[in-house]
Structures are given as structure tokens and as C-alpha cells.
Design a protein around this motif. Structure first.
Motif, PDB file in Angstrom:
ATOM      1  N   ASN A   1       0.551   1.496  12.635  1.00  0.00           N
ATOM      2  CA  ASN A   1       0.345   1.599  11.191  1.00  0.00           C
ATOM      3  C   ASN A   1      -0.682   2.655  10.815  1.00  0.00           C
ATOM      4  OD1 ASN A   1       2.201  -0.371  10.611  1.00  0.00           O
ATOM      5  ND2 ASN A   1       0.713  -2.013  10.693  1.00  0.00           N
ATOM      6  N   GLU A   2      -1.033   3.517  11.743  1.00  0.00           N
ATOM      7  CA  GLU A   2      -2.023   4.558  11.476  1.00  0.00           C
ATOM      8  C   GLU A   2      -1.376   5.933  11.544  1.00  0.00           C
ATOM      9  OE1 GLU A   2      -6.098   2.718  13.324  1.00  0.00           O
ATOM     10  OE2 GLU A   2      -4.839   3.898  14.627  1.00  0.00           O
ATOM     11  N   ILE A   3      -1.951   6.851  10.794  1.00  0.00           N
ATOM     12  CA  ILE A   3      -1.539   8.245  10.927  1.00  0.00           C
ATOM     13  C   ILE A   3      -2.742   9.049  11.387  1.00  0.00           C
ATOM     14  CG2 ILE A   3       0.339   8.176   9.263  1.00  0.00           C
ATOM     15  CD1 ILE A   3      -1.473   9.409   7.189  1.00  0.00           C
TER      16      ILE A   3
ATOM     17  N   VAL B   1       1.853   9.641  14.285  1.00  0.00           N
ATOM     18  CA  VAL B   1       1.916   8.284  13.743  1.00  0.00           C
ATOM     19  C   VAL B   1       1.856   7.327  14.910  1.00  0.00           C
ATOM     20  CG1 VAL B   1       3.309   6.603  12.474  1.00  0.00           C
ATOM     21  CG2 VAL B   1       3.297   8.995  11.749  1.00  0.00           C
TER      22      VAL B   1
ATOM     23  N   SER C   1       5.857   2.427   2.158  1.00  0.00           N
ATOM     24  CA  SER C   1       4.410   2.413   2.365  1.00  0.00           C
ATOM     25  C   SER C   1       4.023   2.497   3.841  1.00  0.00           C
ATOM     26  CB  SER C   1       3.797   1.156   1.757  1.00  0.00           C
ATOM     27  OG  SER C   1       4.336   0.013   2.374  1.00  0.00           O
ATOM     28  N   GLN C   2       4.980   2.396   4.733  1.00  0.00           N
ATOM     29  CA  GLN C   2       4.674   2.459   6.164  1.00  0.00           C
ATOM     30  C   GLN C   2       5.139   3.789   6.753  1.00  0.00           C
ATOM     31  OE1 GLN C   2       2.892   0.122   7.888  1.00  0.00           O
ATOM     32  NE2 GLN C   2       2.616  -0.725   5.862  1.00  0.00           N
ATOM     33  N   PRO C   3       4.266   4.476   7.476  1.00  0.00           N
ATOM     34  CA  PRO C   3       4.652   5.747   8.086  1.00  0.00           C
ATOM     35  C   PRO C   3       5.511   5.524   9.333  1.00  0.00           C
ATOM     36  CG  PRO C   3       2.430   5.191   8.736  1.00  0.00           C
ATOM     37  CD  PRO C   3       2.871   4.125   7.764  1.00  0.00           C
ATOM     38  N   THR C   4       6.336   6.511   9.644  1.00  0.00           N
ATOM     39  CA  THR C   4       7.131   6.502  10.873  1.00  0.00           C
ATOM     40  C   THR C   4       7.002   7.867  11.544  1.00  0.00           C
ATOM     41  OG1 THR C   4       9.171   7.310   9.844  1.00  0.00           O
ATOM     42  CG2 THR C   4       8.802   4.913   9.817  1.00  0.00           C
TER      43      THR C   4
ATOM     44  N   ASP D   1      -5.984   4.489   8.416  1.00  0.00           N
ATOM     45  CA  ASP D   1      -5.287   3.203   8.448  1.00  0.00           C
ATOM     46  C   ASP D   1      -4.219   3.126   7.367  1.00  0.00           C
ATOM     47  OD1 ASP D   1      -6.810   2.178  10.553  1.00  0.00           O
ATOM     48  OD2 ASP D   1      -8.375   1.490   9.176  1.00  0.00           O
ATOM     49  N   ALA D   2      -3.214   2.311   7.621  1.00  0.00           N
ATOM     50  CA  ALA D   2      -2.091   2.161   6.703  1.00  0.00           C
ATOM     51  C   ALA D   2      -2.511   1.662   5.320  1.00  0.00           C
ATOM     52  CB  ALA D   2      -1.043   1.237   7.306  1.00  0.00           C
ATOM     53  N   ASP D   3      -3.605   0.916   5.236  1.00  0.00           N
ATOM     54  CA  ASP D   3      -4.020   0.418   3.921  1.00  0.00           C
ATOM     55  C   ASP D   3      -4.491   1.542   2.993  1.00  0.00           C
ATOM     56  OD1 ASP D   3      -6.407   0.870   5.307  1.00  0.00           O
ATOM     57  OD2 ASP D   3      -7.378  -0.924   4.539  1.00  0.00           O
TER      58      ASP D   3
ATOM     59  N   ILE E   1      -2.678   4.304   2.734  1.00  0.00           N
ATOM     60  CA  ILE E   1      -1.458   5.008   2.350  1.00  0.00           C
ATOM     61  C   ILE E   1      -0.883   4.364   1.091  1.00  0.00           C
ATOM     62  CG2 ILE E   1       0.884   5.619   3.049  1.00  0.00           C
ATOM     63  CD1 ILE E   1      -0.173   5.502   5.974  1.00  0.00           C
TER      64      ILE E   1
END
Length: 82
Positions: A34-36, A31, A6-9, A65-67, A69
Motif C-alpha cells: 500500500n506504499e508508493i 509500488v 485509492s490503491q496504487p498498483t 503511505d496509502a493513507d 493518496i
């Protein structure tokens, strides 16, 4: 083997971003934490830059925002849309 997370890299740069109905909504341009950064309308040059890791700030990118994703796979980033 596909690994979902669930977390982008950084290795997600260049992947297509799709919604839960499998509609492509953009391309991962960068990235940061926690944002893309989403390029909603990538052209061929944007795709090539992303694939080679050439980052270029573009006024046409948007932060997500990561939430938002849902999952990140080997092939794409799936997001929640309102």
C-alpha cells in the motif's frame, strides 16, 4: 473513460504525483503493498526507466503511505499534503 481508485498498483509506476492544487511533486518510482516510492525530482533517465518498468533503487526516493493518496487516475496520482 477514467477510472479513479485509492490503491496504487504496479501499473502506476511512472505516473506523475500531484497535490490537490495540481502541483507536480514527483514521480511514482515503485509500488510496494500500500506504499508508493516517490522520486521527488525525476530526470529524463528516471522517467524512461519507470516507463519501461526498469526499477532501480535510488537513495533519493521516499516512501508514501496509502493513507496519503487521495486518488489514482489513468494519468496521475493525487496526494494529500500537510
Amino acid at each position: 473513460m477514467t477510472s479513479d481508485r485509492s490503491q496504487p498498483t504496479e501499473r502506476d509506476v511512472g505516473k506523475p504525483i500531484v497535490d490537490s492544487d495540481d502541483n507536480q511533486v514527483g514521480l511514482v518510482a515503485d509500488v510496494t503493498g500500500n506504499e508508493i516510492e516517490v522520486d521527488p525530482d525525476p530526470d529524463m533517465l528516471d522517467r524512461a526507466k519507470a516507463r519501461f518498468g526498469w526499477k532501480d533503487r535510488d537513495d533519493d526516493t521516499y516512501r508514501l503511505d496509502a493513507d496519503r493518496i487521495r486518488t489514482v487516475t489513468d494519468d496521475e496520482v493525487v496526494v494529500r499534503v500537510p
